[in-house]
Design a protein around this motif. Structure first.
Motif, PDB file in Angstrom:
ATOM      1  N   UNK A 245      -2.560  20.795 -38.968  1.00  0.00           N
ATOM      2  CA  UNK A 245      -1.840  19.529 -39.117  1.00  0.00           C
ATOM      3  C   UNK A 245      -2.577  18.448 -38.334  1.00  0.00           C
ATOM      4  N   UNK A 246      -2.684  17.292 -38.960  1.00  0.00           N
ATOM      5  CA  UNK A 246      -3.355  16.156 -38.320  1.00  0.00           C
ATOM      6  C   UNK A 246      -2.784  15.927 -36.926  1.00  0.00           C
ATOM      7  N   UNK A 262     -12.679  22.530 -26.668  1.00  0.00           N
ATOM      8  CA  UNK A 262     -11.301  22.122 -26.958  1.00  0.00           C
ATOM      9  C   UNK A 262     -11.326  20.663 -27.396  1.00  0.00           C
ATOM     10  N   UNK A 263     -10.679  20.387 -28.503  1.00  0.00           N
ATOM     11  CA  UNK A 263     -10.622  19.003 -28.965  1.00  0.00           C
ATOM     12  C   UNK A 263      -9.388  18.822 -29.844  1.00  0.00           C
ATOM     13  N   UNK A 264      -9.345  17.710 -30.545  1.00  0.00           N
ATOM     14  CA  UNK A 264      -8.184  17.388 -31.349  1.00  0.00           C
ATOM     15  C   UNK A 264      -8.621  17.095 -32.785  1.00  0.00           C
ATOM     16  N   UNK A 265      -7.819  17.535 -33.749  1.00  0.00           N
ATOM     17  CA  UNK A 265      -8.082  17.207 -35.153  1.00  0.00           C
ATOM     18  C   UNK A 265      -7.470  15.842 -35.413  1.00  0.00           C
ATOM     19  N   UNK A 266      -8.256  14.789 -35.202  1.00  0.00           N
ATOM     20  CA  UNK A 266      -7.737  13.419 -35.277  1.00  0.00           C
ATOM     21  C   UNK A 266      -7.366  13.039 -36.703  1.00  0.00           C
ATOM     22  N   UNK A 267      -8.241  13.434 -37.646  1.00  0.00           N
ATOM     23  CA  UNK A 267      -7.964  13.103 -39.052  1.00  0.00           C
ATOM     24  C   UNK A 267      -8.490  14.203 -39.951  1.00  0.00           C
ATOM     25  N   UNK A 268      -7.769  14.431 -41.039  1.00  0.00           N
ATOM     26  CA  UNK A 268      -8.169  15.442 -42.016  1.00  0.00           C
ATOM     27  C   UNK A 268      -8.428  14.733 -43.337  1.00  0.00           C
ATOM     28  N   UNK A 276      -2.572  14.941 -44.592  1.00  0.00           N
ATOM     29  CA  UNK A 276      -1.889  15.106 -43.295  1.00  0.00           C
ATOM     30  C   UNK A 276      -1.926  16.555 -42.830  1.00  0.00           C
ATOM     31  N   UNK A 277      -1.918  17.442 -43.824  1.00  0.00           N
ATOM     32  CA  UNK A 277      -1.855  18.875 -43.509  1.00  0.00           C
ATOM     33  C   UNK A 277      -2.841  19.596 -44.412  1.00  0.00           C
ATOM     34  N   UNK A 278      -3.665  20.469 -43.802  1.00  0.00           N
ATOM     35  CA  UNK A 278      -4.627  21.230 -44.600  1.00  0.00           C
ATOM     36  C   UNK A 278      -4.197  22.682 -44.630  1.00  0.00           C
ATOM     37  N   UNK A 287     -12.052  15.261 -38.608  1.00  0.00           N
ATOM     38  CA  UNK A 287     -12.629  14.386 -37.586  1.00  0.00           C
ATOM     39  C   UNK A 287     -12.051  14.757 -36.230  1.00  0.00           C
ATOM     40  N   UNK A 288     -12.935  14.891 -35.250  1.00  0.00           N
ATOM     41  CA  UNK A 288     -12.513  15.332 -33.918  1.00  0.00           C
ATOM     42  C   UNK A 288     -12.758  14.223 -32.897  1.00  0.00           C
TER      43      UNK A 288
END
Ligand code: ZN
Length: 399
Positions: A245-246, A262-268, A276-278, A287-288
């Protein structure tokens, strides 16, 4: 903005170089995602070497003619019903890029094997690509006998017989064979119908823990972008299980220099835009917040995306039960011995290593130069040097 739709499955385009894969993808999709100017503008590039296609069926028409890749039926002009959206993934046929094909194979849910009607079948790379699919247990394949416009009827029939014999040798005798002239669009409707009937969307379990294979990564920023305006690094691949999930926190393993990331899934996103959800299935781009230097030029290929702490620890020591691949070419290639130098493909990750010990009849220990994340029972493709090139030789099952 309207949310885009993720493709349900990835269909590999495999086969010998120059057998017409690119023109076939163009005929099937009406496009080829080799130009990324549009995506660059959006800040997220889909440079995965793939193109999406939506298949429709017209209620007004009959047989193969009712199948097309256009919402408006090319025969009668009526609005058709959407059947499915699929991603076509290109597998480079070049000698040196077998590793890329092998890592791509782990994302394929089915494949189209392109064979040129004007050449003897099988060509070495055709054999290797088909064997790669058998390692990843890809069973749904369709053979396209391409370039039929370039040969006589007799030559096409002879080539067809060769294809039949070749498929039988490798256990794919039930695969449909579709004669095509991709340049002219001949039989493309029949191929779409065959894809819909042969390559099924597998049942995915999105309740399981997230596991995504990374197959590409890139820096989407134009040269000279101000640091404050830089977009984070983008990774692309396919989710095997679970969902993403984004905005969620992710872990990337084995990471870099033996340190997980460690990072964040900013955009899918998919080729048409943001989601919004893959879910498991077609290729996605994530995009991280990572420094784009870490993701440029496919540096992240082979990594696994999961939720923090959910994947097995990375390792450089593998214990494998090794099985030689049946092949028409050099027979000794399938044998693995102590001190052999091997290239292993684990998921989308490529690892180079040495066989350090034989620990059973067909059990070997391999020491890798780089870490991989592997689960018990997972299949690994084993390539060995054969003269000046690396050839797919065997497969191993992780102990
Ligand atoms: Zn129609």
């Amino acid at each position: 903005m309207k949310e885009a739709t993720q493709a349900e499955i990835n269909i590999g385009m495999i086969g010998h170089v120059d057998h017409g894969k690119t023109s076939l993808v163009q005929a099937l999709t009406g496009k080829w995602a080799d130009t990324h100017s549009e995506e660059l503008k959006k800040g997220i590039s889909i440079r995965l070497g793939y193109a999406d296609a939506s298949f429709y069926r017209c209620e007004n028409c009959k047989g193969s003619e009712s199948y097309s890749n256009k919402e408006k039926c090319p025969n009668c002009g009526k609005k058709g019903t959407l059947l499915r959206k699929v991603s076509f993934v290109d597998a480079p046929g070049h000698e040196t890029l077998m590793a890329t094909m092998l890592s791509g194979a782990s994302l394929m849910h089915g494949a189209i094997l392109v064979i040129a009607a004007n050449e003897h079948c099988p060509q070495p790379r055709t054999v290797e690509h088909l064997m790669a699919l058998s390692i990843t247990d890809t069973k749904d394949i369709i053979v396209v006998q391409n370039k039929i416009d370039l040969v006589s009827k007799e030559a096409a029939e002879e080539n067809f017989k060769q294809i039949k014999g070749f498929l039988k040798d490798y256990g794919y005798e039930s695969a449909p064979i579709i004669p095509i002239a991709a340049h002219f669009g001949t039989n493309v409707d029949l191929l779409i119908e065959t894809i819909e009937k042969t390559i099924k969307t597998p049942k995915f379990d999105s309740s399981k823990e997230l596991k995504m294979y990374v197959v590409r990564s890139f820096d989407v920023n134009k040269p000279g972008t101000k640091p404050s305006e830089l977009n984070g690094g983008v990774i692309g691949g396919s989710i095997l299980q679970g969902e993403l999930i984004e905005g969620s926190e992710i872990e990337i393993t084995p990471g870099l220099e033996d340190k997980n990331i460690l990072t964040k899934a900013v955009a899918l996103s998919v080729s048409e835009g943001r989601i919004r959800k893959a879910k498991p299935g077609g290729l996605i781009a994530v995009q991280t917040l990572l420094d784009p230097n870490l993701t440029k030029s496919d540096l992240m290929r082979g990594q696994i995306v999961s939720k923090t702490g959910k994947m097995p620890a990375p390792t450089r020591q593998l214990r494998l039960e090794v099985y030689a691949l049946k092949r028409l070419l050099s027979k000794s290639l399938g044998e693995v011995k102590v001190n052999d130098l091997l290239v292993l493909t684990v998921g989308t990750m490529t690892g180079v290593g040495n066989v350090v010990k034989q620990s059973g009849k067909n059990e070997f220990e391999v020491a890798l130069k780089n870490s991989v994340v592997i689960e018990k029972g997972q299949k690994v493709a084993i390539s060995k040097r054969d003269g000046s090139s690396w050839r797919l030789a065997a497969y191993g099952i992780s102990k």
